[in-house]
Design an enzyme around this catalytic site. Structure first.
Site, PDB file in Angstrom:
ATOM      1  N   ALA A  66       0.848  -1.177   0.000  1.00 16.73           N
ATOM      2  CA  ALA A  66       0.000   0.000   0.000  1.00 16.73           C
ATOM      3  C   ALA A  66       0.895   1.242   0.000  1.00 16.73           C
ATOM      4  CB  ALA A  66      -0.918  -0.003   1.217  1.00 16.73           C
ATOM      5  N   GLY A 111       0.199  -5.203   0.533  1.00 20.51           N
ATOM      6  CA  GLY A 111      -0.978  -5.245  -0.337  1.00 20.51           C
ATOM      7  C   GLY A 111      -0.723  -5.945  -1.655  1.00 20.51           C
ATOM      8  N   GLU A 114      -1.120  -9.563  -0.925  1.00 21.16           N
ATOM      9  CA  GLU A 114      -2.558  -9.782  -0.712  1.00 21.16           C
ATOM     10  C   GLU A 114      -3.319  -9.755  -2.033  1.00 21.16           C
ATOM     11  OE1 GLU A 114      -3.333  -7.963   3.699  1.00 21.16           O
ATOM     12  OE2 GLU A 114      -2.465  -6.616   2.204  1.00 21.16           O
ATOM     13  N   GLU A 134       3.854  -5.577   7.328  1.00 21.21           N
ATOM     14  CA  GLU A 134       3.053  -4.564   8.016  1.00 21.21           C
ATOM     15  C   GLU A 134       3.394  -4.380   9.491  1.00 21.21           C
ATOM     16  OE1 GLU A 134       0.494  -5.890   4.510  1.00 21.21           O
ATOM     17  OE2 GLU A 134       1.850  -6.849   5.937  1.00 21.21           O
TER      18      GLU A 134
END
Length: 260
Positions: A66, A111, A114, A134
């Site tokens: 992200a 992300g 993911e 993270e």
């Protein structure tokens, strides 16, 4: 519709979505997530598209995570909205009626990992690296990582990689079931395209029903999953494509599926 952060290329029923923010290693910001969501919803309405490939621009990164620069300034309510947006978009990718293949050309972190896990199939360049970094930022995976990673590689191993933030090489990812095939870096798209073309040659309704049966069955007990499979099987059995497929097999010719 024109897009700022993604590139679309459709040919012969295969739509390639390229995340195109190379200056930030294709990091996912809110605008990119919104664009992805719009594209996925358009795909669902377009019967011409049979298979989707998702990849990243440049040589270094699939999606490096992200966008931390955007996230740092968010308050707790905005942070919740962002994680819910990412979860929603990735669930729509996972539940899309067409197969989605991740062509992982480099870093797939946070992300990006993911996003890859939300796809049906993951093909990795030998240079690809995966990870969930993270907790090193004081947060946890928020786009489905705590749920999809243990389902793919097991609970204990998922905790190890989430807690330590260690990166996973392409070979390691293959050995633990995180990716389905590793290919030479320069042949990644070529090999992914071959897989997409192979899928397109099969019965589209059958592929769709098989995807639904696997995805939904994974969230059921075995008896319920088998019952769901029977319903999905019945749907495929009632199609014109089933008659064509079986006729082609008996007549020793290539099937001409019509998605009917």
């Amino acid at each position: 519709m024109g897009y700022k952060n993604i590139i679309l290329d459709e040919k012969d029923g295969i739509l390639t979505i390229t995340i195109n923010r190379p200056k930030v290693l294709n990091a996912l910001n809110t605008d990119t997530l919104n664009e992805l969501e719009n594209v996925v919803r358009d795909i669902e309405k377009d019967k011409r598209i049979m298979v989707v490939i998702i990849t990243g621009s440049g040589e270094k990164s699939f999606v490096a995570g992200a966008d931390i620069a955007e996230m740092k300034s968010l308050n707790i309510h905005e942070g919740r909205n962002m994680t819910r947006l990412g979860q929603c978009v990735f669930q729509e990718i996972e539940n899309l009626s067409r197969p989605v293949i991740a062509a992982v050309n480099g870093y797939a972190l946070g992300g990006g990992c993911e996003l890859a896990m939300a796809c049906d199939i993951r093909i990795a360049s030998e240079k690809a690296k995966f990870g969930q970094p993270e907790v090193g930022l004081g947060i946890i995976p928020g786009y489905g990582g705590t749920q999809r990673l243990p389902r793919l590689i097991g609970k204990g191993r998922a905790k190890y990689y989430i807690f330590t933030t260690d990166m996973i090489t392409a070979e390691e990812a293959f050995n633990m079931g995180l990716v389905d095939k590793v290919v030479p870096h320069g042949k990644l798209y070529e090999e992914t395209l071959k897989i997409a073309e192979k899928i397109i040659s099969k019965g589209p309704i059958a592929v769709m029903m098989a995807k639904y049966a696997v995805n939904n069955g994974m969230n059921m007990d075995l008896a319920s999953g088998i019952a769901y499979e029977a319903e999905a099987y019945t749907t495929s059995f009632g199609s014109e494509d089933r008659i064509e497929g079986m006729s082609a097999f008996l007549e020793k010719r290539k099937a001409d599926f019509k998605d009917e």
